[in-house]
Design a protein around this motif. Structure first.
Motif, mmCIF file in Angstrom:
data_model
loop_
_atom_site.group_PDB
_atom_site.id
_atom_site.type_symbol
_atom_site.label_atom_id
_atom_site.label_comp_id
_atom_site.label_asym_id
_atom_site.label_seq_id
_atom_site.Cartn_x
_atom_site.Cartn_y
_atom_site.Cartn_z
ATOM 1 N N PRO A 253 -42.284 25.856 8.823
ATOM 2 C CA PRO A 253 -41.140 25.435 8.011
ATOM 3 C C PRO A 253 -41.309 25.610 6.503
ATOM 4 O O PRO A 253 -40.364 25.339 5.763
ATOM 5 N N LEU A 254 -42.463 26.024 5.978
ATOM 6 C CA LEU A 254 -42.681 25.901 4.527
ATOM 7 C C LEU A 254 -42.087 27.030 3.688
ATOM 8 O O LEU A 254 -41.901 26.886 2.478
ATOM 9 N N ARG A 395 -40.131 26.136 -1.700
ATOM 10 C CA ARG A 395 -39.453 27.249 -2.388
ATOM 11 C C ARG A 395 -39.530 28.460 -1.466
ATOM 12 O O ARG A 395 -40.341 29.354 -1.684
ATOM 13 N N PRO A 396 -38.714 28.467 -0.428
ATOM 14 C CA PRO A 396 -38.823 29.564 0.546
ATOM 15 C C PRO A 396 -38.708 30.938 -0.109
ATOM 16 O O PRO A 396 -37.868 31.148 -0.982
ATOM 17 N N LEU A 401 -34.801 28.401 5.842
ATOM 18 C CA LEU A 401 -35.191 27.037 6.192
ATOM 19 C C LEU A 401 -35.859 26.342 5.026
ATOM 20 O O LEU A 401 -36.785 26.883 4.413
ATOM 21 N N LEU A 402 -35.387 25.149 4.699
ATOM 22 C CA LEU A 402 -35.964 24.389 3.581
ATOM 23 C C LEU A 402 -36.697 23.163 4.123
ATOM 24 O O LEU A 402 -36.184 22.438 4.973
ATOM 25 N N TRP A 403 -37.889 22.957 3.587
ATOM 26 C CA TRP A 403 -38.706 21.798 3.978
ATOM 27 C C TRP A 403 -38.581 20.743 2.898
ATOM 28 O O TRP A 403 -38.777 21.035 1.718
ATOM 29 N N ARG A 443 -36.458 19.282 7.961
ATOM 30 C CA ARG A 443 -36.186 20.699 7.713
ATOM 31 C C ARG A 443 -34.692 20.922 7.802
ATOM 32 O O ARG A 443 -34.033 20.420 8.716
ATOM 33 N N MET A 444 -34.160 21.668 6.821
ATOM 34 C CA MET A 444 -32.725 21.960 6.844
ATOM 35 C C MET A 444 -32.487 23.463 6.779
ATOM 36 O O MET A 444 -33.225 24.195 6.132
ATOM 37 N N ASN A 445 -31.427 23.893 7.427
ATOM 38 C CA ASN A 445 -31.066 25.299 7.557
ATOM 39 C C ASN A 445 -29.987 25.628 6.524
ATOM 40 O O ASN A 445 -28.983 24.933 6.437
#
Lengths: 474, 474
Positions: A253-254, A395-396, A401-403, A443-445
């Motif tokens: 997820p990072l 900071r993808p 996906l944001l952690w 985690r958000m999409n």
């Protein structure tokens, strides 16, 4: 790739990497034109693209500048982990997540679902329709166990972009990356074996370990550089580890991309301790920088890396088509693939091969990468705006996906419960740990094109978190 | 089902069961009309159908007669087996079989491939085309892990025909029956456990046991009555068996339908020794008799039967859609399904649900059953005509697979080699045994509509077998 796009990518990644700081003046159009040997209008096109992406800001008569720094949440902390192999838990929470199906009344930010509404996917559904309109019986027959030669060739060609020299005969088609990962684990390990994993780590791969009777050894993982090689080496010294399972590109997820030097160092470690590497590259083609990052597999000279990928994140998950390059484990992988699902469905394979062969893949990728990058910036912005103070966020560098890390004492299971009646669904952090850590994370999409409803949903998550943070006595 | 069809089925099964013997006069049209309370023309229609199926022969002015007995090869022998659990071998031979893809220059009699060229399948491909023409994005999203509720409901409805009372919520959709079987084994057993299997037995299920580290205990199996309950009971007494894996309906490879009383007795044994039953019903809907046979699951009152099926044999294998009713093992099955492939592809599920829902399933089945039954009779005829004297053959009661047994000393691996340059492929017998037995047997597929080329191919198999039988000194 056209010149202006290439130029925009180059300059964009320099800005992102901090070579120009917020407020800095960017090179003039004329200077860029000379430096790169391209026309003035090409540079102007590139700058307009960077402007669209929020990376450059025009000021009348003065040229382009790096926009003032947005308020950015700090990066997630690195977990301090007890270094011992554990049985994996959290199946219940994973089940709750993967039992969900799209519902009009719920904004689903939880699943690893790409945006499949893009018009750039149209040629793919057209192919599928054509295959069926002509009622091509062949496509409904059993396929060979290795997969369609057409698709295997296209995959081998795509692999060149990640620095990997493979031929069609090195590629095995699977039923999604899920099967590729599960088959890899079974090809390399026996029940009871220990597998080193990033922490946090993709829940699907961890549940595979659980289901197959393996133990996971969680290795601390940096939100920028990836798995800690120092901790990994210690672990390799101390435990009879059989395999290392990593997602070095656009990590789930990072979101980080592991630097190349560290990828090479990870491979060297694996060679020194003679363990296999299971490399999940399912998001690799969605990196925001060009050219896309290399895989560990691209450095692999003794076949110990099992590279796994799929078209679920770059095209559509409902196709259920993945692929793998199993290296020296090919024989056992084939057996495990056979007992898992037999051959994979042929129709989607043919449709994907046609999609790539007809040149639709790259333009689609470019479009999605740009969309996801904008989505990331917006989502980070919303977290900064709506989440409790002190909230951290990743900071993808690719994917969607944001952690998000809340206060250490925060319990996202309670948040999840609170959100159930508020029409939002997120992925709770504990499923990304073998031992139920990261209860304060989620985690958000951000794959979908932003809408007021999505902003509203993220806001609701943030506000619910704020409410839960208030002391109960208040 | 229309009246005349029902009548033909009734009378046909009476003839097949031997109530009328070859050369016997069948009841007159008038007598039948009175007995069954139907019109004369209905009886005539029924007789014409029986005539088509080779079960009745009109003689001018005398009515209908049972045709003279065809020359039938004797039934296969029952193997005498060493009763001890073994590790499973023969992966190489299975791999050679499942690596094959349709080729215009080879008549493939080896794979378990149905005829997918039937016009009665058209509505299915039309559905798939429509799903893609409208580019219904939903169908390319991740499905829920249980499968589409629409298809689960249709499967539950179909299950009524096999005497099984299940609701949609009892059904789990899988990626083919292969996954259903593999998931069942993993849900019930641990590596090292012993599973009792029919002998001979479907190679896919046995390779699953092998891949998952189980041992197989082969139980002698009668070509008419199925697994020997006496031998099974002895084995249960002697070994810590965890599960019994059987295909009681239209068995692969022997083709029998286990009598109902024996199905109930098998269940009683499983209850007495508290073991699970993994029941493969993938060919059950293709039984030649009406109504279709019941499953062991239909008698299951404590949830110990994991019923597995798919649409691969009745519709098309390329769909890769199976299903299971896991009974008391549902939780673990769901976990194993998740780690195997995640959710299954949604588009084919929706297309199949529509196919069934719109009433296309039954007419398609009827057509295929009739075709396969004719195919069986022809194939047995060819074996009688072209194979070495003394060759034995099964009498399949459904499906499209014939089991052929040659002289005890015969080696079908050598035959297989000899056939490689002669454009025919068969399934060698040894893959149907955990320990490489049945080297003198082979399995042939009679699903395709008969053509001179297919007869020629079967003839070539027979002639090659004759050549190999000749003493080397000659």
């Amino acid at each position: 790739m056209t010149l202006y796009l290439q130029l925009a990518e180059t300059l964009g990644s320099r800005i992102e990497q901090g070579l120009y700081r917020p407020g800095d003046r960017l090179p003039s159009v004329r200077a860029m034109s000379i430096e790169h040997g391209v026309s003035l209008s090409t540079v102007q096109q590139a700058y307009r693209l960077l402007e669209d992406r929020g990376l450059a800001e025009p000021r009348p008569k003065s040229g382009y500048f790096v926009p003032a720094a947005r308020q950015m949440p700090p990066l997630p902390a690195i977990a301090r982990l007890a270094q011992r192999p554990v049985e994996i838990s959290q199946w219940e929470q994973v089940l709750a997540l993967v039992s969900t199906v799209p519902r009009p009344d719920v904004v689903q930010l939880g699943r690893g679902m790409p945006d499949i509404s893009s018009p750039s996917l149209k040629p793919l559904t057209r192919s599928l329709a054509r295959l069926n309109r002509h009622a091509d019986a062949r496509a409904l027959a059993y396929d060979g166990i290795h997969g369609s030669p057409l698709l295997r060739e296209e995959v081998a060609r795509l692999l060149v972009d990640s620095g990997c020299r493979a031929t069609a005969s090195d590629v095995v088609i699977t039923t999604g990356c899920h099967e590729a990962l599960s088959v890899s684990i079974r090809a390399v390990c026996e029940p009871g074996d220990i597998v080193a994993v990033e922490s946090p780590s993709f829940h699907g791969a961890m549940q595979s370990l659980k289901g197959l009777g393996m133990k996971a050894l969680e290795i601390p993982t940096d939100p920028v550089n990836g798995i800690s090689l120092e901790a990994l080496e210690l672990a390799l010294e101390q435990w009879p580890i059989k395999a290392i399972q990593v997602t070095p590109n656009c990590n789930n997820p990072l979101g980080y991309i592991m630097p190349e030097s560290r990828k090479r160092a990870l491979l060297a470690l694996a060679q020194r301790y003679d363990v296999a590497i299971i490399e999940d590259d399912v998001y690799g083609d969605l990196a925001y920088t060009y050219p896309r990052p290399r895989t560990i597999k691209s450095y692999d000279d003794d076949g110990r890396v099992l590279l796994c990928g799929s078209f679920s994140k770059v095209l559509a998950p409902g196709l259920r088509i993945g692929w793998m390059v199993p290296g020296r484990y090919a024989d056992r992988v084939l057996h495990m693939k056979y007992i898992s699902t037999g051959a994979s469905a042929l129709q989607p394979q043919l449709a994907i091969a046609e999609f790539i062969g007809n040149g639709h893949y790259e333009p689609h990728l470019r479009r999605m990468r740009a969309q996801y990058q904008r989505g990331r910036d917006l989502m980070i912005d919303w977290v900064a705006r709506y989440f409790p103070e002190g909230t951290r966020a990743s900071r993808p560098q690719g994917g969607f996906l944001l952690w998000v890390e809340l206060d250490e004492a925060f319990d996202t299971l309670r948040l999840d419960k609170a959100l159930r009646n508020r029409g939002v669904q997120v992925a709770v952090g504990c499923i990304f740990s073998a031992s139920g850590k990261y209860r304060n994370c989620l985690r958000m999409n951000y794959a979908a094109l932003p809408t007021p409803a999505i902003e509203q949903a993220v806001r609701r998550v943030g506000e619910s978190a704020c409410e839960l943070l208030e002391p109960c006595e208040a």
